[in-house]
Design a protein around this motif. Sequence first.
Motif, PDB file in Angstrom:
ATOM      1  N   LYS A 111       0.807  -1.213   0.000  1.00 11.24           N
ATOM      2  CA  LYS A 111       0.000   0.000   0.000  1.00 11.24           C
ATOM      3  C   LYS A 111       0.846   1.271   0.000  1.00 11.24           C
ATOM      4  O   LYS A 111       0.335   2.350  -0.298  1.00 11.24           O
ATOM      5  CB  LYS A 111      -0.931   0.013   1.221  1.00 11.24           C
ATOM      6  CG  LYS A 111      -2.093  -0.963   1.129  1.00 11.24           C
ATOM      7  CD  LYS A 111      -3.085  -0.581   0.044  1.00 11.24           C
ATOM      8  CE  LYS A 111      -3.951   0.594   0.397  1.00 11.24           C
ATOM      9  NZ  LYS A 111      -5.038   0.263   1.324  1.00 11.24           N
ATOM     10  N   ARG A 112       2.143   1.178   0.342  1.00 13.32           N
ATOM     11  CA  ARG A 112       2.995   2.371   0.326  1.00 13.32           C
ATOM     12  C   ARG A 112       3.296   2.827  -1.094  1.00 13.32           C
ATOM     13  O   ARG A 112       3.760   3.937  -1.316  1.00 13.32           O
ATOM     14  CB  ARG A 112       4.305   2.096   1.076  1.00 13.32           C
ATOM     15  CG  ARG A 112       4.150   2.031   2.594  1.00 13.32           C
ATOM     16  CD  ARG A 112       5.450   1.735   3.286  1.00 13.32           C
ATOM     17  NE  ARG A 112       5.913   0.378   2.998  1.00 13.32           N
ATOM     18  CZ  ARG A 112       7.025  -0.152   3.506  1.00 13.32           C
ATOM     19  NH1 ARG A 112       7.794   0.563   4.298  1.00 13.32           N
ATOM     20  NH2 ARG A 112       7.370  -1.391   3.219  1.00 13.32           N
ATOM     21  N   LYS A 113       3.028   1.934  -2.070  1.00 15.43           N
ATOM     22  CA  LYS A 113       3.217   2.288  -3.479  1.00 15.43           C
ATOM     23  C   LYS A 113       1.856   2.543  -4.121  1.00 15.43           C
ATOM     24  O   LYS A 113       0.824   2.491  -3.469  1.00 15.43           O
ATOM     25  CB  LYS A 113       3.978   1.178  -4.196  1.00 15.43           C
ATOM     26  CG  LYS A 113       5.386   0.968  -3.635  1.00 15.43           C
ATOM     27  CD  LYS A 113       6.157  -0.058  -4.437  1.00 15.43           C
ATOM     28  CE  LYS A 113       7.580  -0.224  -3.884  1.00 15.43           C
ATOM     29  NZ  LYS A 113       8.363  -1.221  -4.658  1.00 15.43           N
TER      30      LYS A 113
END
Length: 671
Positions: A111-113
């Motif tokens: 989810k950080r990307k």
Amino acid sequence: MNLTSSRGFQQLRKLISRQSCRALSQQDRPGYDVIVVGAGHAGTEAACAAARMGADTLLVTHKLETIGAMSCNPSFGGIGKGHLMREIDALDGVCARICDKSGVQYKVLNKRKGPAVWGPRAQIDRELYKQHLQTEVNNTENLTVLAAPVEDLILTNTGSDVVKQQCGGIILDNGERVLGKTVVMTTGTFLRGCINIGLTVRPAGRLGDEPAVGLARSLEEAGFKLGRLKTGTPPRLDGRNIDYSKTTVMFGDDPPTPFSFMNDQVWIQAKDQLKCHMTRTTEAVEKIVMETLHLNKHVQEEITGPRYCPSIESKILRFKRKQHQVWLEPEGFSSSVVYPNGISCTMPEEHQLRLVRSIPGLEKCDIVQPGYGVEYDYIDPRQLNPSLETLLIQNLFLAGQINGTTGYEEAAAQGIMAGINAALKAQEKSAFTLDRTEAYIGVLIDDLTTLGTNEPYRMFTSRAEFRLALRPDNADTRLTRKGYKVGCVREIRFRRSESSRLKLEEAVSALSSLTMPLTHWFKLLNLPATNNRNDRNGMEVLSLPYITIEQLIQGFPEVLGFLQDDTLLKERLKTEAMYVNELKDQLEEMEEVRQDEELLLPEDLDYDSLCMSTDAKSKLAEARPATIAAASRIPGMTPAAILILLRHVKRRTRSKVKDSNVASQPTDSLS
């Protein structure tokens, strides 16, 4: 029983399924349009897909109770694999829907990307998954299930010099012949499979099941090139003796995200999800591994195993003096068994126990089932068409680990495509294929059938050249209509997909219709002033990371108010907006590459002179592909590198043509 009626005929089939141990004579056994051998994740998808298309389908498996068994880890999805799940679901496959009602924890990875590389994943209750999948299979129209070992294929000569044989059915171990217009083999690790624990070797496809020796011999005699691969699984642990205070807790998402486009939510609430935990290996683990190498036949064998999901022995041999993560994954609500993801091992059982108890939190843990390794035959997938029909034998399709892949998702993706194409072949219709620019399934099958594999193939987002277009959120808009046209997607799903697509198009159109200078947008949305007076439409404004759809709805309630109560639509709209500019550029690049796929690459091309990453240059220099298409299929090759290569070759060609034209011009004589 009236056998002339459709209902009576289906009742007979169900009776055969329930009494499958009873041998019937050849004249009693009816023929089928499609026969699927193996009821794992590839087989169940293949059988259900063929049956959905109206094909009279038979699913043959060793044991009815193992249909849908999760032989290895109790999870589905992940980075790359989650994309496959969404695409299988978009084609009306079953595994995503079953996961949505049998998961114990749901989490979107990465989810950080950006959303293009998010990985939907779920921990699954093993028993619930089997129960729901078996119910699905048993209630699928046009599908009959038979429990019996398959010993051989029915092959006949075609009289053709190109394809000399065709498959007309199967032969069971009792000698009974079952006729079929097409056959799909999804035998997983069962082809001459054997299990290794320490120095002990036993024939088996998985623990407790016999291997398929006759089938492997038949394929070899038919001229197929076979290879040998290996994989493994960790010991199962008794979770009641784990000290979780020494581990790191991992929670699921709130709210959980469903796999299936047919579901707005999963079957459990966020608060009811089970926790996963993470611990790490120690120096003692490395010591035990090194001490027991001479007792470990699986490690000694010079057979290729999974590079991206290796055993703990392989990891320690490659990365000495390093701690390795161990994920403690619960196997279900009614089970105390825990799956220690990360310590797949094949040493003797007593040493496996020593290893487990050397890990923080597991000091008092007991082993419920030892880890083991599996060696098995696979078919070189370059002997397949893109439809997954074999080149050597007509009407025979292969799907799953028999083609050299690893993982439930890769197997299921091949299974649904093989089932669709087997049904189409039986109906004398054209094959259904997906291009690698259309789907991760297309990437998977293209990689296998053109490049082959010398290790268990696993899907990664890096394998797709155009990741921005092949996102998990838009798999339905990419594939459902295509599936509906060939008959594998039911009406109810098609209508839901079309409704979602039209709503999204309406929302994009409404936002795009709102155009004004950026200074006006910032003032309207109460943002800090900007000097940028260029016109921007609503989609371009929404693409800014600090702008939310709620802000725009509040600013234009009369235009965007219809979005207010549709959370899913708002999420999809934001994702579309995030990629609106990049996707436009990438689609143009996709078309440019597609138009020039057969462009020949010069044999003397100096790849080191190209302005691209060192990794890309070294891969190109080693492979020296003949065309742009071949270059794009090199594993790990990026879209940017392909575009640089394409444009370099075009410039070089134009320059040579220009020089040639100049040289051919007549010159005036010197006086």
